[in-house]
Scaffold this motif. Structure first.
Motif, PDB file in Angstrom:
ATOM      1  N   LYS A  60       2.080   1.370   3.186  1.00  0.00           N
ATOM      2  CA  LYS A  60       3.433   1.950   3.317  1.00  0.00           C
ATOM      3  C   LYS A  60       4.444   0.869   3.678  1.00  0.00           C
ATOM      4  N   LYS A  61       4.119   0.065   4.700  1.00  0.00           N
ATOM      5  CA  LYS A  61       5.029  -0.985   5.146  1.00  0.00           C
ATOM      6  C   LYS A  61       5.242  -2.031   4.043  1.00  0.00           C
ATOM      7  N   LEU A  62       4.161  -2.353   3.354  1.00  0.00           N
ATOM      8  CA  LEU A  62       4.243  -3.368   2.309  1.00  0.00           C
ATOM      9  C   LEU A  62       5.145  -2.908   1.166  1.00  0.00           C
ATOM     10  N   VAL A  63       4.969  -1.676   0.735  1.00  0.00           N
ATOM     11  CA  VAL A  63       5.758  -1.131  -0.374  1.00  0.00           C
ATOM     12  C   VAL A  63       7.219  -0.958   0.023  1.00  0.00           C
ATOM     13  N   ALA A  64       7.450  -0.580   1.301  1.00  0.00           N
ATOM     14  CA  ALA A  64       8.818  -0.311   1.759  1.00  0.00           C
ATOM     15  C   ALA A  64       9.624  -1.579   2.025  1.00  0.00           C
ATOM     16  N   SER A  65       8.943  -2.710   2.194  1.00  0.00           N
ATOM     17  CA  SER A  65       9.647  -3.962   2.521  1.00  0.00           C
ATOM     18  C   SER A  65      10.546  -4.384   1.370  1.00  0.00           C
ATOM     19  N   GLN A  66      11.812  -4.629   1.686  1.00  0.00           N
ATOM     20  CA  GLN A  66      12.788  -4.985   0.671  1.00  0.00           C
ATOM     21  C   GLN A  66      13.177  -6.468   0.706  1.00  0.00           C
ATOM     22  N   ASP A  67      13.086  -7.094   1.867  1.00  0.00           N
ATOM     23  CA  ASP A  67      13.428  -8.512   1.955  1.00  0.00           C
ATOM     24  C   ASP A  67      12.459  -9.202   2.907  1.00  0.00           C
ATOM     25  N   PHE A  68      12.561 -10.531   2.967  1.00  0.00           N
ATOM     26  CA  PHE A  68      11.605 -11.314   3.738  1.00  0.00           C
ATOM     27  C   PHE A  68      11.601 -10.964   5.226  1.00  0.00           C
ATOM     28  N   GLU A  73      11.729  -8.129   6.601  1.00  0.00           N
ATOM     29  CA  GLU A  73      10.883  -6.962   6.847  1.00  0.00           C
ATOM     30  C   GLU A  73       9.398  -7.277   6.769  1.00  0.00           C
ATOM     31  N   PHE A  74       9.041  -8.417   6.156  1.00  0.00           N
ATOM     32  CA  PHE A  74       7.633  -8.762   6.045  1.00  0.00           C
ATOM     33  C   PHE A  74       7.046  -9.195   7.381  1.00  0.00           C
ATOM     34  N   ASN A  75       7.890  -9.462   8.363  1.00  0.00           N
ATOM     35  CA  ASN A  75       7.386  -9.768   9.696  1.00  0.00           C
ATOM     36  C   ASN A  75       6.633  -8.570  10.264  1.00  0.00           C
ATOM     37  N   ASP A  76       7.160  -7.351   9.998  1.00  0.00           N
ATOM     38  CA  ASP A  76       6.470  -6.127  10.436  1.00  0.00           C
ATOM     39  C   ASP A  76       5.112  -5.994   9.754  1.00  0.00           C
TER      40      ASP A  76
END
Length: 404
Positions: free
Chosen positions: A133-141, A143-146
């Motif tokens: 879910k988090k991976l698909v929802a990430s829109q920019d770099f 957000e990838f920290n989460d």
């Protein structure tokens, strides 16, 4: 309570076999969706890969399961699923492969920038899979920290040493490489009806729905054969858009122009092939030895292939019953023209048999037509055996009397 599997069930090759078939059909699906200048490979850069324009690659990892949930559907892809993390592990190794010149971060960044990573599975999406879910929802770099934080938590959470090692391999990637990698991951879940996907793609090639199964069977058989030959000769299973058009165009053209296409199958012959009327008619003129079972089986196969193809063509709407009746009548007329008056100069039993064999020999050379489609020699011969088997034609001068 889960029932323990028997040793035979544990060692069964069925799961592996269906996995290979799933991979093959996805390869076929990708071939059918090629664009100009693109190519698809099987087990070259990944399970399946596509090379797009401008040196851009799409790597596909295929994961098939035979496990089902209580509703009978394939199980979901869970957060600590072995298939998920084995796939990510494989990709992390590809990204950092020094043998391919990607030992340094710079080369790895260049690689992931022009590569997409697709996990394709018949497993369904899981509502509880927070990582995906988090991976698909990430829109920019940012957000990838989460995603990274959650990845570390999963690494600590799992008790499975293999999965922990898989996650560790992903975490070892440079953070910039990892985040760029995350940005290019795609999920194709719920892809259970892979054959249906292939058939829809065939239909979208402007093939009438009633012709789709014919095209599918021919294309499936030919691609499998070509793949086997390529690998056996030490090559790779890679096909470009232009090669696809060149190799397999005729399969689609045949389906569009109304030509009858023969169904290929292995016929099931009766256990006593000599207990057939048409075989008796051949034996009585010496055209078949009563001990030559192998040839009797071959002739029986030709008869069955002819009758089965006629049935399938009618079922598919390529023919109607009247077409088949006219076809039988036309072949009967060809036989009657040969048979009528052929024995006028026969004075002995030997002469009668010779004349009968000559009639059979001449008709076996014919290629009969139905609805402007010319049948091959084997199907044409099968029609002769079919008509003989139903008591319509024979070869010996007195065959009708003998039959009674």
């Amino acid at each position: 309570m889960t029932e323990e599997k028997s040793f035979t069930e544990k060692t069964s090759a069925a799961d592996t076999s269906i996995g290979f078939d799933y991979q093959h059909y996805y390869f076929l699906y990708r071939i059918l969706n090629l664009g100009k200048g693109q190519s698809v490979g099987l087990e070259v850069k990944d399970d399946v890969h596509t090379e797009l324009d401008a040196d851009f690659n799409v790597l596909y990892q295929l994961k098939h399961t035979v496990q089902t949930n209580s509703g009978g559907s394939p199980i979901a892809l869970t957060e600590l699923d072995g298939d998920l993390w084995k796939t990510f592990y494989n990709w992390s190794k590809v990204i950092s492969d020094g043998a391919d010149g990607r030992g340094e971060v710079k080369e790895q960044l260049s690689f992931v920038a022009k590569t997409e990573f697709h996990l394709v599975s018949n497993k369904s999406e899981s509502k509880t899979n927070e990582f995906v879910k988090k991976l698909v929802a990430s829109q920019d770099f940012a957000e990838f920290n989460d995603v990274d934080v959650h990845l570390v938590q999963l690494h600590k959470k799992t008790k499975d040493e293999k999965i922990a090692a898989y996650i560790s391999s992903v975490l070892k990637l440079d953070v910039n490489v990892r985040w760029r990698f995350f940005a290019n991951i795609r999920f194709e879940l719920g892809a259970d009806d892979i054959i249906g996907m292939v058939k829809r793609s065939i239909h979208e090639k402007i093939i009438a729905e009633r012709k789709v199964d014919q095209v599918f069977e021919r294309l499936d058989s030919q691609v499998r054969s070509d793949n086997f030959i390529a690998v056996k000769s030490g090559g790779f299973s890679v096909i470009s858009f232009d090669e696809f058009i060149t190799r397999y165009r005729k399969i689609f053209e045949d389906a569009r122009n109304g030509k009858l296409v023969q169904y290929n199958f292995e016929p099931v012959v009766p256990s006593d092939v000599f207990n057939q009327v048409f075989v008796a008619r051949l034996v009585e003129i010496g055209a078949l030895n009563s001990s030559d079972k192998e040839r009797a089986i071959e002739y029986t196969g030709q008869k069955i292939r002819l009758s089965t193809n006629l049935e399938k063509w009618v079922q598919a709407g390529d023919l109607v019953g009247e077409d088949v009746a006219q076809f039988h009548d036309s072949v009967y007329t060809s036989w009657d023209n040969e048979f009528h008056g052929a024995f006028g100069q026969c004075d002995s039993i030997e002469d009668v048999v010779d004349c009968a064999v000559n009639i059979l020999r001449r008709l076996r050379r014919e290629r009969f037509s139905i609805n402007e489609s010319v049948l091959d020699v084997k199907l044409s011969n099968g029609e002769l055996y079919y008509l003989s088997d139903i008591g319509k034609i024979g070869w010996h001068r007195d065959w009708a009397e003998v039959a009674k």
